[in-house]
Design an enzyme around this catalytic site. Structure first.
Site, PDB file in Angstrom:
ATOM      1  N   HIS A  46       0.721  -1.354  -0.075  1.00  0.00           N
ATOM      2  CA  HIS A  46       0.041   0.025  -0.006  1.00  0.00           C
ATOM      3  C   HIS A  46       0.848   1.318  -0.109  1.00  0.00           C
ATOM      4  CE1 HIS A  46      -4.119  -1.656   1.262  1.00  0.00           C
ATOM      5  NE2 HIS A  46      -3.191  -2.865   1.350  1.00  0.00           N
ATOM      6  N   GLU A  91       3.531  -0.779   3.736  1.00  0.00           N
ATOM      7  CA  GLU A  91       3.429   0.708   3.543  1.00  0.00           C
ATOM      8  C   GLU A  91       4.256   1.494   3.125  1.00  0.00           C
ATOM      9  OE1 GLU A  91       0.375   2.004   3.436  1.00  0.00           O
ATOM     10  OE2 GLU A  91      -1.082   0.543   4.736  1.00  0.00           O
TER      11      GLU A  91
END
Length: 244
Positions: free
Chosen positions: A106, A182
């Site tokens: 992400h 992330e």
């Protein structure tokens, strides 16, 4: 940046190389050969193409947040073919093959770091998964200085993890090491580049570097013994925090 991450991973797996901006044939390095012997890779370069085209950060064309569609909850059925076909078909494929390790990639709008978020709040979390995650993150940080070990989301309390979230659902469903990776939106505070910030090439290099921790932890993924007793201190799990 998740697409560039996937491109970097695929470029290394396929033995390709860049000459300027042109992608050319190259050769597969030794660690990549080892990874290909150890694993069967299933890679989804972009889980939400219709949402991405529309400029959505989290939702598909139907308005469904695909990172909350991995299980039903409180009368809300998920995933469904009507609202979240991307998750429905991906999960069906995973059920057919099984999963030994999983990374959901992400971008995070708030924390200016590359970081790993784990499954601490899941009911199957224990010394085994804690040790696997510790070794995975530590190995990743050694392989690529754009990854770090100390900053991440505050871990969920025991048994408080939401199983509608992709990495949590996969961890419980397949009892495996499952993490969310992330990337920052602007720059990586632990390894800043004021001129270029966090960019496509750095994301590609981070993707290529994923093979290093995957190879490192593979012997322990399905080890039924107390493998953590023989691990080195440098691989110890570090409970992360959002404070920096």
């Amino acid at each position: 940046m998740a697409e560039f991450f996937a491109e970097g991973l695929l470029t290394r797996l396929l033995g390709l190389s860049y000459n300027g901006d042109e992608l050319n044939g190259g050769s597969v390095d030794g660690l990549t050969k080892k990874a290909l012997e150890m694993y069967t890779f299933h890679i989804v370069p972009n889980m939400c193409p219709d949402g991405g085209v529309r400029g959505h950060l989290r939702t598909n064309a139907c308005g469904a947040n695909l990172n909350r569609e991995w299980a039903s909850s409180e009368g809300y059925e998920a995933p469904t073919l009507e609202r979240s076909p991307e998750v429905y078909h991906t999960l069906k494929a995973m059920d057919k093959t099984g999963v030994d390790v999983f990374v959901d990639v992400h971008g995070d709008e708030a924390l200016p770091f590359n970081f790993i978020a784990g499954s601490e709040g899941c009911p199957n979390w224990g010394k085994r998964l804690e040790s696997l995650q510790g070794a995975f993150v530590a190995s990743y940080a050694r392989a690529n200085s754009d990854m770090q070990t100390k900053v991440s989301y505050e871990p969920d309390e025991p048994n408080q993890g939401k199983l509608t979230i992709c990495s949590n659902q996969v961890s419980v469903r397949f009892d495996c090491l499952s993490v969310t990776l992330e990337q920052p939106f602007k720059d990586c505070k632990s390894n800043p580049d004021p001129d270029r910030g966090w960019n496509d090439r750095r994301a590609m290099l981070l993707g290529a570097s994923l093979l290093d921790p995957l190879v490192y932890v593979q012997p322990f993924l399905r080890d039924e013994g107390s493998f953590w007793e023989s691990m080195q201190d440098m691989d110890a799990y570090i409970r992360p925090t959002e404070k920096y």
